[in-house]
Design an enzyme around this catalytic site. Structure first.
Site, mmCIF file in Angstrom:
data_model
loop_
_atom_site.group_PDB
_atom_site.id
_atom_site.type_symbol
_atom_site.label_atom_id
_atom_site.label_comp_id
_atom_site.label_asym_id
_atom_site.label_seq_id
_atom_site.Cartn_x
_atom_site.Cartn_y
_atom_site.Cartn_z
ATOM 1 N N HIS A 22 6.093 -1.091 -7.838
ATOM 2 C CA HIS A 22 4.878 -0.557 -7.792
ATOM 3 C C HIS A 22 4.465 0.360 -6.988
ATOM 4 C CE1 HIS A 22 0.499 -1.314 -8.945
ATOM 5 N NE2 HIS A 22 0.280 -1.142 -7.578
ATOM 6 N N ARG B 89 -3.081 -12.126 2.797
ATOM 7 C CA ARG B 89 -2.869 -11.519 1.486
ATOM 8 C C ARG B 89 -4.003 -11.650 0.616
ATOM 9 N NH1 ARG B 89 2.500 -11.069 -2.256
ATOM 10 N NH2 ARG B 89 1.762 -9.575 -3.716
ATOM 11 N N MET C 157 0.830 -1.219 -0.067
ATOM 12 C CA MET C 157 0.057 -0.004 0.000
ATOM 13 C C MET C 157 0.883 1.139 -0.009
ATOM 14 S SD MET C 157 -2.895 1.366 -0.072
ATOM 15 C CE MET C 157 -3.097 3.297 -0.192
ATOM 16 N N HIS D 100 3.725 4.661 -7.423
ATOM 17 C CA HIS D 100 2.647 5.497 -6.871
ATOM 18 C C HIS D 100 3.079 6.694 -6.605
ATOM 19 C CE1 HIS D 100 -1.028 2.974 -7.407
ATOM 20 N NE2 HIS D 100 -0.557 1.835 -6.718
ATOM 21 N N LYS E 262 -4.750 -11.202 -2.586
ATOM 22 C CA LYS E 262 -4.198 -11.938 -3.583
ATOM 23 C C LYS E 262 -3.917 -13.297 -3.538
ATOM 24 C CE LYS E 262 -0.467 -11.458 -7.121
ATOM 25 N NZ LYS E 262 0.949 -11.182 -7.282
HETATM 26 N N1 BES Z 1 -3.234 0.665 -4.034
HETATM 27 C C1 BES Z 1 -2.902 -0.568 -4.084
HETATM 28 C C2 BES Z 1 -3.753 -1.373 -2.949
HETATM 29 C C3 BES Z 1 -5.136 -1.262 -2.762
HETATM 30 C C4 BES Z 1 -6.079 -1.113 -3.707
HETATM 31 C C5 BES Z 1 -5.616 -1.000 -1.605
HETATM 32 C C6 BES Z 1 -7.341 -0.784 -3.724
HETATM 33 C C7 BES Z 1 -7.157 -0.936 -1.345
HETATM 34 C C8 BES Z 1 -8.000 -0.750 -2.233
HETATM 35 C C9 BES Z 1 -1.535 -1.233 -4.163
HETATM 36 O O1 BES Z 1 -0.966 -0.226 -4.736
HETATM 37 C C10 BES Z 1 -1.544 -2.412 -5.017
HETATM 38 O O2 BES Z 1 -1.985 -2.388 -5.916
HETATM 39 N N2 BES Z 1 -1.005 -3.507 -4.462
HETATM 40 C C11 BES Z 1 -0.741 -4.609 -5.268
HETATM 41 C C12 BES Z 1 0.590 -4.839 -5.734
HETATM 42 C C13 BES Z 1 0.881 -5.059 -7.201
HETATM 43 C C14 BES Z 1 -0.167 -4.829 -7.981
HETATM 44 C C15 BES Z 1 2.401 -5.053 -7.627
HETATM 45 C C16 BES Z 1 -1.275 -5.782 -4.499
HETATM 46 O O3 BES Z 1 -1.502 -5.563 -3.259
HETATM 47 O O4 BES Z 1 -1.163 -6.796 -4.590
HETATM 48 ZN ZN ZN Z 2 -1.278 -0.005 -6.884
#
Ligand code: BES
Ligand code: ZN
Length: 585
Positions: A288, A540, A263, A292, A542
């Protein structure tokens, strides 16, 4: 009057917050913050209502600049937006102050018991405000279209450290008995979703003059090793996108229940501990979040409906950084994994095709529910398609004018369209931008990743590759191979893959999760003990989402998915619990 954002009560004709001063005392036993915030307006109020966003807050007092109580109403909660706090602001008032307490169920906060930490001795607290959770921490105009600077003062147990996505005020820590107060200030104006804090047994190690890593002492060395080269990333990013405007780029490696990979909290990026694979294979997540700092934090999508401006641009920037540091082949492999995940997302979103548009319409939809890889990977493909049509040099210039035009501002999809039309007339029509932005799925003409390493993985698609063919594979190649494998695959194929390559004991979490998803979807039972272990040790999303989805997709493992979730959900973050519950419904 009109709302500025479908996810905020903020009204366009009301005073706008320019800055706020926040003071909070952290009570780990009651799991609440007792706090006071003073909101300062851009201009003194002309007299009239001010609508603030709140969620599950107890309001104790609302005061004017002279300390006199102000009339206010806390309206019944909307299930998505939370409760509107309507304050009658007298004419001439330049600020209001609110005394309040957060709820133990505040959606932005996770309170961990000592048992849920590495050290096992101290509790831990962290926040996650994106998308619309800042309002459960403090009453505010919780829309990215209103940027705010702030000062903060946090009172915590004296054996703990507080960190924030802000600058610590030097030597400000004051200890009184068993309590300590730490002060911070944020000179760069931020959208409220970037407000962030953590409190715990934290230690830090310097990585470069402008970067250090924070985490629990037990994993500090591992974290410092994994991210040792962060300064190279910052320098690569600066030469691509211009000077780094946030002074510091510190990292905080979170407890395992952190629901995201990373984040981009400004000055202090939050990262999942699952990045500590001991092989530096996931530094793309650091790239990443660093990216941002330009795309997202400097130029911010003004509402969640333009979220692709944050994430699509950031994936583009991330892969440019990766290309600079690890070469084109590596960037292409990541793009190919992204393409694969995009196809999977399109399949999952078949019944809600509107969510596969870049510009979305989210009235009545919770941004956490709308979250998918579409804004990331379709946004990335759109930008790569534009880059291919314009040529890299011209597209880099376009990117620079985009960043310059909206620095420390908020932008919409239309702002992007207008800028491209001005800087590169005809480019949008050439790629059929309308179909990208407002159409579902992918337009027929789109950029595709291509490379030799990619071709070598594609060559073995759908069969078990030989040792010779995989000798030079990195975890990224393995992950791509497994993501692209037919699902389900015959159990015998899974068994042979596992026998040859010991995938069930893979150490790299990306490889492991891609494998476990294939194994679960194919009904390969020997992987189940590892599945259980993984679900118990990471929060996590993901990883949780595809695994729970794969278990739930087969009749013989659906009960197991439910049973595991019941047992483990207490260790998951509230946002992750909500999302997994949705999958198992
Ligand atoms: N900003 C996001 C995480 C996020 C998105 C939190 C929407 C809450 C709501 C962060 O930059 C992100 O995209 N993280 C990815 C990393 C990846 C794309 C390299 C993740 O968490 O997997
Ligand atoms: Zn992001």
């Amino acid at each position: 009057m009109a709302r500025l954002d479908p996810h905020s009560h903020a009204e366009d004709n009301q005073p706008r917050t320019k800055a706020f001063d926040w003071k909070a005392s952290v009570d780990f036993s009651a799991r609440v913050l007792r706090a006071e915030v003073t909101l300062h307006f851009v201009e003194p109020s002309g007299g009239g209502p001010l609508d603030l966003d709140t969620r599950a807050l107890s309001i104790d007092a609302v005061l004017g600049p002279d300390g006199a109580p102000l009339q206010h109403t806390l309206h019944a909660p909307d299930p998505i937006l939370g409760s509107r706090l309507e304050i009658m602001v007298p004419a001439g008032a330049g600020s209001v102050a609110i005394r309040y307490r957060t709820s133990p169920e505040a959606s932005a906060l996770q309170w961990l018991t000592p048992k849920q930490t590495l050290g096992k001795k101290q509790p831990y607290l962290f926040s996650q405000c994106q998308a619309i959770h800042a309002r459960s921490l403090l009453p505010c105009q919780d829309t990215p279209s209103i940027r705010q600077t702030f000062t903060a003062s946090l009172e915590v147990p004296s054996e703990l450290r507080a960190v924030m996505a802000a600058a610590p005020v030097p030597a400000s820590r004051v200890v009184k008995g068993d309590r300590a107060v730490e002060r911070f200030e944020m000179p760069q104006p931020i959208p409220p979703y970037l407000f962030a804090l953590a409190v715990g047994d934290l230690a830090s190690k310097d990585l470069s003059p402008r970067s250090r890593v924070w985490t629990e002492p037990a994993q500090l060395e591992a974290a410092a090793w994994e991210f040792e080269h962060v300064e190279d990333h910052i320098e690569a990013a600066e030469s691509l996108f211009g000077p780094y405007d946030w002074e510091r780029f510190d990292l905080l490696v979170m407890p395992p229940s952190f629901p995201y990979g990373g984040m981009e909290n400004p000055r202090l990026t939050f990262l999942t501990p699952s990045l500590l694979a001991g092989d530096r294979s996931q530094v793309n997540v650091v790239a990443h979040e660093l990216a941002h700092s330009w795309t997202g934090n400097l130029v911010t999508s003004s509402t969640a409906e333009h979220f692709w401006l944050n994430e699509g641009f950031t994936v583009f920037a991330e892969r440019r950084i990766l290309e600079a540091l690890e070469g084109t082949e590596m960037a292409m492999l990541h793009a190919a994994i992204g393409f694969e995940k995009l196809q999977q997302a399109f399949a999952q979103l078949a019944s809600t095709p509107d969510l596969t548009k870049l510009r979305t319409h989210l009235n009545g939809i919770d941004p956490d529910e709308a979250f998918s890889v579409v804004p990331y990977e379709k946004g990335y493909l759109f930008l790569k398609t534009l880059e291919a049509a314009a040529g890299r040099e011209a597209f880099d210039a376009l990117l620079a004018s985009w960043l310059g035009a909206h620095r420390f501002g908020a932008a919409t999809t239309n702002d992007f369209v207008t800028l491209v039309e001005r800087v590169a007339p005809g480019l949008l029509a050439k790629v059929d931008a309308k179909a990208w932005i407002d159409g579902a799925g992918l337009p027929p003409q789109h950029w595709k990743p291509e490379s030799a390493r990619l071709a070598a993985v594609e060559k073995v698609a759908g069969r078990v590759p030989s040792k010779d063919e995989t000798r030079a594979w990195s975890p990224t190649e393995w992950s791509l191979y497994l993501e692209a494998a037919p699902k389900p695959s015959p159990v015998e194929v899974c068994a042979e893959l596992d026998a040859q390559y010991a995938l069930t004991s893979a150490k790299n979490p990306e490889v492991l999760v891609s494998w476990l998803v294939l194994a679960c979807e194919s009904g390969y039972a020997p992987a189940l003990p590892r599945v259980k272990e993984l679900l118990a040790h990471t929060g996590r999303m993901k990883y949780l989402k595809p695994i729970y989805r794969a278990l739930a997709a087969r009749a013989e493992t659906k009960p197991l998915a439910r049973e595991l979730f019941e047992k483990l959900r207490g260790s998951y973050h509230p946002i992750a619990q909500q999302v997994v519950r949705g999958i198992l419904k």
